[in-house]
Scaffold this motif. Structure first.
Motif, PDB file in Angstrom:
ATOM      1  N   LYS A 126       1.335  -2.277  -5.723  1.00 38.66           N
ATOM      2  CA  LYS A 126       1.078  -1.041  -4.823  1.00 38.66           C
ATOM      3  C   LYS A 126       1.190  -2.253  -3.311  1.00 38.66           C
ATOM      4  CE  LYS A 126      -1.917   1.925  -4.525  1.00 38.66           C
ATOM      5  NZ  LYS A 126      -3.194   0.979  -2.953  1.00 38.66           N
ATOM      6  N   THR A 127       0.497  -0.650  -2.389  1.00 39.93           N
ATOM      7  CA  THR A 127      -0.156  -1.809  -1.153  1.00 39.93           C
ATOM      8  C   THR A 127      -1.073  -0.447  -0.366  1.00 39.93           C
ATOM      9  OG1 THR A 127       1.730  -0.831   0.764  1.00 39.93           O
ATOM     10  CG2 THR A 127       2.472  -2.827  -0.421  1.00 39.93           C
ATOM     11  N   THR A 128      -1.965  -1.173   0.167  1.00 39.35           N
ATOM     12  CA  THR A 128      -3.408  -0.636   0.967  1.00 39.35           C
ATOM     13  C   THR A 128      -2.954  -0.664   2.170  1.00 39.35           C
ATOM     14  OG1 THR A 128      -4.631  -0.482  -1.699  1.00 39.35           O
ATOM     15  CG2 THR A 128      -5.641   0.241   1.082  1.00 39.35           C
TER      16      THR A 128
ATOM     17  N   PHE B 166       5.543   0.103   3.325  1.00 41.50           N
ATOM     18  CA  PHE B 166       6.429  -0.544   1.913  1.00 41.50           C
ATOM     19  C   PHE B 166       6.963   0.638   0.984  1.00 41.50           C
ATOM     20  CE2 PHE B 166       4.466  -1.509  -2.131  1.00 41.50           C
ATOM     21  CZ  PHE B 166       5.964  -2.487  -2.777  1.00 41.50           C
ATOM     22  N   ARG B 167       6.901   2.145   1.067  1.00 43.27           N
ATOM     23  CA  ARG B 167       7.672   2.864   0.597  1.00 43.27           C
ATOM     24  C   ARG B 167       8.415   3.243   1.743  1.00 43.27           C
ATOM     25  NH1 ARG B 167       2.179   6.789   2.308  1.00 43.27           N
ATOM     26  NH2 ARG B 167       0.543   6.044   0.871  1.00 43.27           N
ATOM     27  N   ARG B 168       8.884   2.823   2.936  1.00 42.76           N
ATOM     28  CA  ARG B 168      10.067   2.985   3.710  1.00 42.76           C
ATOM     29  C   ARG B 168      10.970   1.500   2.659  1.00 42.76           C
ATOM     30  NH1 ARG B 168      11.761  -0.938   7.354  1.00 42.76           N
ATOM     31  NH2 ARG B 168       9.699  -1.078   7.871  1.00 42.76           N
TER      32      ARG B 168
ATOM     33  N   PHE C 111       4.662   9.020  -1.844  1.00 45.80           N
ATOM     34  CA  PHE C 111       5.044   8.883  -0.583  1.00 45.80           C
ATOM     35  C   PHE C 111       3.950  10.257   0.593  1.00 45.80           C
ATOM     36  CE2 PHE C 111       9.207   8.633  -1.046  1.00 45.80           C
ATOM     37  CZ  PHE C 111       9.137   7.162  -1.535  1.00 45.80           C
ATOM     38  N   GLY C 112       3.825  10.061   1.456  1.00 49.31           N
ATOM     39  CA  GLY C 112       2.517  11.076   2.323  1.00 49.31           C
ATOM     40  C   GLY C 112       1.307  10.491   2.246  1.00 49.31           C
ATOM     41  N   ILE C 113       1.008   9.585   0.710  1.00 46.06           N
ATOM     42  CA  ILE C 113      -0.209   9.518   0.969  1.00 46.06           C
ATOM     43  C   ILE C 113      -0.919   8.172   2.244  1.00 46.06           C
ATOM     44  CG2 ILE C 113      -2.667   8.655  -0.438  1.00 46.06           C
ATOM     45  CD1 ILE C 113      -0.854   9.644  -2.849  1.00 46.06           C
ATOM     46  N   ARG C 114      -1.685   8.892   3.299  1.00 42.26           N
ATOM     47  CA  ARG C 114      -2.921   7.557   3.523  1.00 42.26           C
ATOM     48  C   ARG C 114      -3.603   8.466   4.212  1.00 42.26           C
ATOM     49  NH1 ARG C 114       1.799  10.891   6.079  1.00 42.26           N
ATOM     50  NH2 ARG C 114       0.824  12.876   7.103  1.00 42.26           N
ATOM     51  N   ASP C 115      -4.966   7.745   5.454  1.00 40.54           N
ATOM     52  CA  ASP C 115      -6.248   8.183   5.981  1.00 40.54           C
ATOM     53  C   ASP C 115      -5.832   9.604   6.670  1.00 40.54           C
ATOM     54  OD1 ASP C 115      -6.556   5.361   5.846  1.00 40.54           O
ATOM     55  OD2 ASP C 115      -4.698   5.266   7.551  1.00 40.54           O
ATOM     56  N   GLY C 116      -6.593  10.753   5.865  1.00 38.44           N
ATOM     57  CA  GLY C 116      -6.644  11.418   6.142  1.00 38.44           C
ATOM     58  C   GLY C 116      -6.097  12.320   5.114  1.00 38.44           C
ATOM     59  N   ASN C 117      -4.210  11.831   4.686  1.00 36.88           N
ATOM     60  CA  ASN C 117      -3.646  13.226   4.351  1.00 36.88           C
ATOM     61  C   ASN C 117      -3.764  12.368   2.488  1.00 36.88           C
ATOM     62  OD1 ASN C 117      -1.963  14.932   4.832  1.00 36.88           O
ATOM     63  ND2 ASN C 117      -0.457  13.231   3.535  1.00 36.88           N
TER      64      ASN C 117
ATOM     65  N   GLU D 146      12.534   8.953  10.806  1.00 37.07           N
ATOM     66  CA  GLU D 146      12.536   9.623   9.980  1.00 37.07           C
ATOM     67  C   GLU D 146      11.651   9.140   8.846  1.00 37.07           C
ATOM     68  OE1 GLU D 146      15.684   6.428  10.044  1.00 37.07           O
ATOM     69  OE2 GLU D 146      14.608   6.847  10.936  1.00 37.07           O
ATOM     70  N   TYR D 147      11.145   8.922   8.838  1.00 36.43           N
ATOM     71  CA  TYR D 147      10.635   8.569   7.571  1.00 36.43           C
ATOM     72  C   TYR D 147       8.654   9.276   6.858  1.00 36.43           C
ATOM     73  CZ  TYR D 147      14.001   5.196   5.334  1.00 36.43           C
ATOM     74  OH  TYR D 147      14.947   4.673   4.947  1.00 36.43           O
ATOM     75  N   HIS D 148       8.514   9.596   8.524  1.00 37.11           N
ATOM     76  CA  HIS D 148       7.344   9.482   9.096  1.00 37.11           C
ATOM     77  C   HIS D 148       6.531  10.700   7.652  1.00 37.11           C
ATOM     78  CE1 HIS D 148       8.337  13.667  10.354  1.00 37.11           C
ATOM     79  NE2 HIS D 148       7.634  13.343  11.534  1.00 37.11           N
ATOM     80  N   ASP D 149       7.110  11.524   7.102  1.00 35.63           N
ATOM     81  CA  ASP D 149       6.803  12.240   6.209  1.00 35.63           C
ATOM     82  C   ASP D 149       6.884  11.502   4.891  1.00 35.63           C
ATOM     83  OD1 ASP D 149       6.633  14.913   7.715  1.00 35.63           O
ATOM     84  OD2 ASP D 149       8.557  15.207   6.681  1.00 35.63           O
ATOM     85  N   TRP D 150       7.214  10.188   4.657  1.00 37.28           N
ATOM     86  CA  TRP D 150       6.819   9.690   3.291  1.00 37.28           C
ATOM     87  C   TRP D 150       6.055   8.460   3.692  1.00 37.28           C
ATOM     88  CZ3 TRP D 150      12.935   8.654   1.246  1.00 37.28           C
ATOM     89  CH2 TRP D 150      13.076   9.448   0.796  1.00 37.28           C
TER      90      TRP D 150
END
Length: 385
Positions: A251-253, A258-260, A285-291, A347-351
């Motif tokens: 995985k990546t941090t 990477f998900r795209r 998918f969707g996990i990021r800083d603050g989410n 178009e990938y911003h949700d993922w």
């Protein structure tokens, strides 16, 4: 691949290891983060060149007391209503082993049904006995950092001779103890070329997950150089290929695109958005800083992540639950339609959503585009097409 779970006494949810998340069905990030990263202390015996926390030998004045720390655990219970899962807590630092009350905090988390992972520094405190003790205390996973395939590479980053050998030894002891391990590897302009050799080294050992941390230029990390977008894309493609053959998850941090790269070939081959979202690869998918992520510093400051040092309040004065759910910055970070530039149009911003921490580090605006991603969105494109 096995992974521990973090639960209330009667309900549970899956996650990769408490270090990287797996989203269970029905989890809503506006309700609760998947992971609370909690910096127990700033004290550490290492002086790593890229340290986000700019850790020091001794603890800072004003760190949360034992009573305040236990109150934070009680507050975390407020993220879950009846039948809802609790966040997982990653106790990090500095070095969490430098907290004298760590046994008390681990016991308090277990009593409350809160799953915990640890991110210990590899110092003389991380003994064989301590690793087996972690397992006995209910620690669900640990993370270890390995920033090079040789002692010269790794110890050059960690700034303490002997750390490389001690890290490999700790990895093997954890396997013997049955304690799952995530290995974290720093990716910079000068270390990326060593990644294949690190992979070959890790392939001879037991671990659950390998996380490639793409440098964010904060803390001591400003002394190092990030990859260019083109080079980052090249190494992310390499990581995607490696993930297909590895005996552990890759995985990546802070390289969310990477998900795209993982999903795009499947879309081109005719898979639908819904089919991809049903696959294991979609769990992050969707996990990021603050989410899906929130960070509590050793002083109690709450930020979207450890790499996005934008305080929204302090747990000494306010509930972590309300800070995560209600602060305008946190709400904005959970709404990719508010993102700007290419990330907003993508178009990938949700993922994906890009690294909000890197956008902030480069522009001062956490809603701007991630400068590490070279992708140019297609006007009007949709993943549903």
């Amino acid at each position: 691949m096995p992974h521990p779970t973090a639960t209330r006494p009667t309900h549970g949810h899956g996650h990769a290891n408490g270090i990287g998340a797996v989203k269970p069905d029905g989890w809503a990030y506006n309700r609760a983060p998947m992971i609370v990263y909690w910096e127990l202390t700033n004290a550490c015996g290492l002086a790593c060149r890229h340290c986000r926390a700019t850790a020091m030998p001794d603890a800072m004045p004003g760190e949360l007391s034992t009573a305040q720390a236990i109150a934070l655990l009680d507050d975390i219970l407020g993220f879950a209503g009846p039948g809802e899962a609790l966040p997982h807590v990653v106790m990090t630092g500095g070095d969490p082993l430098r907290r004298p009350d760590l046994p008390e905090l681990l016991a308090a988390a277990t009593e409350r049904g809160i799953g915990v992972s640890l991110a210990p520094a590899v110092t003389p405190l991380l003994t064989r006995e301590r690793i087996f003790w972690m397992k006995e205390m209910g620690v669900q996973a640990i993370s270890l950092s390995l920033d090079g395939s040789t002692a010269a590479f790794h110890d050059g980053v960690r700034m303490v001779p002997g750390t490389f050998d001690a890290t490999i030894e700790a990895l093997d002891i954890a396997a013997e103890a049955g304690l799952p391990v995530q290995v974290n590897t720093l990716v910079t302009a000068t270390t990326a070329a060593d990644l294949p050799a690190v992979y070959e080294l890790l392939s001879a050992h037991t671990l659950m997950q390998w996380s490639l941390f793409f440098l964010i230029s904060i803390g001591r990390g400003t002394e190092l150089t990030e990859l260019s977008p083109g080079e980052a894309e090249k190494w992310l493609l390499w990581a995607a290929r490696t993930n297909r053959e590895a005996s552990f998850r890759v995985k990546t941090t802070e390289a969310m695109h990477f998900r795209r790269l993982m999903a795009a070939p499947m879309l081109r081959a005719g898979s639908s958005k819904e089919e991809i979202e049903a696959l294991p690869l979609s769990r992050a998918f969707g996990i990021r800083d603050g989410n899906g992520i929130v960070f509590v510093s050793n002083l109690g400051e709450v930020t979207p992540s450890g790499f996005l040092p934008l305080s929204v309040g302090n747990v000494k004065d306010a509930s972590l639950v309300s800070l995560y759910r209600d602060q305008p910055v946190m709400r904005a970070l959970r709404d990719p339609d508010q993102f700007k530039g290419r990330c907003g149009a993508c178009e990938y911003h949700d993922w994906c959503g890009g690294s909000r921490a890197r956008a902030y580090a480069w522009t001062g605006d956490p809603l701007e585009s991630d400068p590490l991603c070279p992708y140019v969105p297609r006007p009007g494109a949709s993943l549903a097409q």
